[in-house]
Design a protein around this motif. Structure first.
Motif, short mmCIF file in Angstrom:
data_model
loop_
_atom_site.label_atom_id
_atom_site.label_comp_id
_atom_site.label_asym_id
_atom_site.label_seq_id
_atom_site.Cartn_x
_atom_site.Cartn_y
_atom_site.Cartn_z
N ASN A 16 0.33 -6.91 4.28
CA ASN A 16 -0.82 -6.88 4.12
C ASN A 16 -1.50 -6.04 3.54
O ASN A 16 -2.46 -5.70 3.32
N THR A 17 -0.44 -4.58 2.94
CA THR A 17 -1.41 -3.37 2.32
C THR A 17 -2.43 -3.08 2.78
O THR A 17 -3.50 -2.93 1.99
N ALA A 74 -1.51 10.26 1.10
CA ALA A 74 -1.69 9.40 0.46
C ALA A 74 -0.19 8.78 -0.07
O ALA A 74 -0.51 8.08 0.24
N ASN A 75 0.46 9.88 -0.40
CA ASN A 75 1.88 9.79 -0.97
C ASN A 75 2.67 8.84 -0.07
O ASN A 75 3.29 8.07 0.41
N LEU A 127 1.22 5.56 1.01
CA LEU A 127 1.78 4.44 -0.28
C LEU A 127 2.95 4.01 -0.60
O LEU A 127 3.65 3.02 -0.46
N SER A 131 -2.79 1.52 1.69
CA SER A 131 -3.56 1.86 0.79
C SER A 131 -4.37 2.55 0.24
O SER A 131 -5.29 2.61 1.29
N VAL A 160 11.47 16.51 2.09
CA VAL A 160 10.13 15.62 1.38
C VAL A 160 9.89 14.54 0.83
O VAL A 160 9.63 13.03 0.85
N ALA A 161 10.69 14.94 -0.91
CA ALA A 161 11.88 13.87 -1.46
C ALA A 161 12.06 12.36 -1.45
O ALA A 161 11.39 11.25 -0.71
N PRO A 162 13.23 12.48 -0.16
CA PRO A 162 14.05 11.83 0.31
C PRO A 162 13.68 11.15 1.41
O PRO A 162 13.38 10.45 1.37
N LEU A 202 9.98 10.55 1.57
CA LEU A 202 9.05 9.09 1.06
C LEU A 202 9.56 8.19 0.51
O LEU A 202 9.55 7.03 0.63
N ASP A 203 10.64 8.65 -0.62
CA ASP A 203 12.15 7.31 -0.22
C ASP A 203 12.35 6.66 0.16
O ASP A 203 12.49 5.38 0.70
N HIS A 261 9.86 4.01 1.58
CA HIS A 261 9.40 3.47 0.55
C HIS A 261 10.86 2.20 0.42
O HIS A 261 10.76 0.81 0.36
N ILE A 262 11.56 2.87 0.58
CA ILE A 262 13.08 1.99 0.23
C ILE A 262 13.50 1.42 1.20
O ILE A 262 13.55 -0.49 1.47
N LYS A 286 -10.28 -2.12 -4.68
CA LYS A 286 -9.87 -2.22 -3.65
C LYS A 286 -9.79 -1.21 -3.61
O LYS A 286 -8.39 -0.43 -3.90
N ASP A 328 -7.44 1.83 -5.73
CA ASP A 328 -6.73 0.74 -7.68
C ASP A 328 -7.69 -0.44 -7.56
O ASP A 328 -8.35 -0.44 -7.49
N LYS A 364 2.59 4.46 -6.80
CA LYS A 364 3.53 4.32 -5.40
C LYS A 364 3.32 6.26 -5.43
O LYS A 364 3.39 6.35 -4.40
N VAL A 396 1.04 9.34 -5.61
CA VAL A 396 -0.46 9.79 -6.09
C VAL A 396 -1.24 10.88 -6.45
O VAL A 396 0.07 11.22 -6.67
N ASP A 439 14.53 7.74 -7.02
CA ASP A 439 15.67 6.76 -5.96
C ASP A 439 14.11 5.22 -5.38
O ASP A 439 13.98 4.95 -4.37
N GLY A 440 13.04 6.81 -5.57
CA GLY A 440 11.78 6.37 -5.38
C GLY A 440 10.60 6.87 -5.58
O GLY A 440 10.56 8.17 -6.09
N PRO A 441 9.19 7.09 -4.88
CA PRO A 441 8.31 7.77 -5.43
C PRO A 441 8.15 8.74 -4.78
O PRO A 441 7.76 10.01 -5.97
N GLY A 442 9.20 9.72 -4.03
CA GLY A 442 9.29 10.81 -3.51
C GLY A 442 10.00 11.32 -4.53
O GLY A 442 9.68 12.29 -5.17
N THR A 443 11.58 10.95 -4.99
CA THR A 443 12.47 12.00 -6.15
C THR A 443 11.55 11.84 -7.70
O THR A 443 12.19 12.18 -7.99
#
Lengths: 274, 274, 274
Positions: free
Chosen positions: A23-24, A40-41, A44, A49, A254-256, A258-259, A262-263, B150, B153, B203, B205, B248-252
């Motif tokens: 549905n995003t 926001a991140n 996403l 959205s 933080v980075a992993p 968010l990853d 996403h993954i 939307k 985006d 992905k 922000v 690996d994704g948006p975080g990294t």
């Protein structure tokens, strides 16, 4: 009052995540100044959205076209409170579900009064720590306010706030999530417990605030709001666990995190099963 | 109207980057609440000097001493709009070039009207997604507004917005960059296309907002504004490609993106050639 | 006036860090829009408890229960200035020490006047770059204002500002930290120098602002404020050095910087000795 508390099944989490990804949902975010970028991140990464629209001239229009609305009172001030109340009214008129994050409610009377007034405007869900949920319940005469938070951190465990959470859910009709070492999510009748996550998450600013935003994303068009909120809590906690495995401390968390959000694939969650 | 579209040569990008690094332009940033930190870090990594000065008491003085000004309407509200208009007036009086990022213009009438009024104040450059550029052009009667975004985006591809971008450039005298899977940068006569970057950037922000700030840095004292804006778009896209290789994704993605902007040397770009 | 300048011993840093970790001071942060998230994460990593409370209805109550208050004028505007002055007054009434970060003071008259007025309200400490400290001292007639900053960056070395820092400390009773390639921390009589850190830190937005917040955390309930401020400067610089070893550029600096602050143990510092 006794309520059965059981583990939330990963298959249900998988179904909920799949629904959100498909549905995003457009999430209208009115949150505090500190966590906007991380929130926001996070949205996403989950597959939603995010949009931060804040002006009193715009919030009503946007809340009406959004799929969900988040209200976080962390850095509340008069102009932003006015925008929040306009957004909530428009969301209610349009049938957009909205979520309340009562940051530091109970510590300061201005935000405590503001949040109390918002409770009458029928949030779909409330996500807070133990101190905050007890303070909200106490404001409605549903609990003794014998705990007050220290700043934005909780001085009450989620377990100590469980009965307040259940009473708050019954009185408001909202799904109430009280998070901590164990997260409890309740509609006042049924209560899920989620014992996932990691203490390192409390050393990263905004993990709770971002969770509330994800709760909003999951509540959007949800067939079952109790399941939706529980899935949001479980997903964030699970991503946190994965991130901790890659992290040396709060900086590298933080980075992993968010990853991972996403993954992570619904089918992975189904294989873990319960 | 047909316009030749060709690849922007890396040697020109190298020259432009070398110029910006040598000048370390002071960029006055008036942007949205969500992306301020990421925008500042992006400008620092490129070699510019960012400064967020927001009070109506200060913006005019600062815009006059800055080398470029960025106006981003992402979280517009009345007080900030007043500051923006004061800053633009002072920038114009001082000959400081200014850049418009029309976030979510076309979706909400308040910001759409504000941005429309700003167009008359002669931005040096405009950077937006397909929906935003079409909305700006439609507001001047230059395009049919059959696409609306939307949230923040785009629902229109950059290609679908190309003729609107060219018309907008001709009508306003600004360089117009419409970014997406392919970035098009036009002065209304000549149009460069930049087919670099990676979908993962959508992905994270603020990548678009940060690009607009870099456009401002490159427009500062630029001998050729079309080349300058094109170089900014190419540089961000190229750094994005390099970062994706490490992510690996948006975080990294974020950390190696900033590193790439900081590390990349004009001579490396010359060796790649075209 | 000659003042002995010597290296701050790591054993003293260890003692100070141990004290802060044990007390987890609640730091009321009123800072600029750009660095709020990074500042909060830095305070959490050090072991303090940050809270951004901004409304004029709340700041006085909160400053009174906080252990320290930070005032940073980076993105000052009228409403926030009103909140800052209310917070300072309440902090003073309650005996809460407060710290001033005079971002870009000397460049713009609005904030320069605001900061000058704050100096009369007895900050416990002031942390700024060379240009800012000279500008503050010049505003009190203690220095020649022959240096003005370019935006938020300093055009004066910390060494060039040393006598201004010492005069400012004597005149205000505050500990003054002027930071740069070498940090000088003075009470007007004794001056510590800290020659640690790395130039890459100037390419990451908010390292100076976050340091000021850590100064506030260390000043809370400090038995010796000069030692406390010096320890804060040394800790941030040392964590920066460690992070640079793990970083390829400014992007990859942030995560190991926060990790280093979180992981570093007083006993490690004692082993390094001096």
């Amino acid at each position: 009052m006794t309520t059965p508390i059981s583990e939330f099944p990963f298959t249900l989490l998988a179904d909920e995540l799949q629904r959100v990804r498909a549905n995003t949902p457009l999430v209208h975010v009115l949150t505090n100044e500190v966590v906007q970028c991380f929130t926001a991140n996070t949205l996403l990464a989950v597959g939603a959205s995010p949009a931060m629209v804040v002006a009193k001239e715009e919030v009503a229009d946007f809340a009406a076209i959004a799929d969900a609305l988040l209200i976080n009172v962390g850095t509340l001030y008069a102009e932003r409170l006015e925008s929040m109340n306009l957004a909530i009214a428009a969301a209610n008129a349009a049938g957009t579900p909205w979520v309340l994050d009562p940051v530091a409610v109970g510590v300061l009377s201005y935000r405590t009064e503001a949040a109390k007034a918002m409770l009458a405007l029928k949030p779909a869900a409330i996500r807070g720590n133990g101190s905050e949920i007890i303070a909200l319940a106490a404001g409605m005469g549903l609990a003794q306010s014998n705990h007050v938070g220290k700043g934005v951190d909780s001085t009450a465990s989620s377990n100590a706030a469980l009965s307040a959470a259940q009473a708050l859910a019954q009185a408001t009709g909202a799904i109430v999530a009280v998070t901590g070492a164990i997260d409890y999510i309740t509609d006042g009748e049924k209560t899920w417990s989620v014992e996932l996550g990691h203490p390192l998450m409390t050393k990263v600013v905004g993990t709770g605030c971002a969770l509330s935003a994800v709760v909003a994303a999951f509540v959007a068009d949800a067939p079952n709001r109790l399941d939706a909120v529980t899935a949001a809590c479980a997903l964030i906690a699970l991503a946190g666990e994965r991130a901790v495995e890659c992290a040396d401390g709060p900086g590298t968390f933080v980075a992993p995190f968010l990853d991972a959000l996403h993954i992570i694939h619904p089918n992975q969650l189904r294989q873990v099963g319960v």
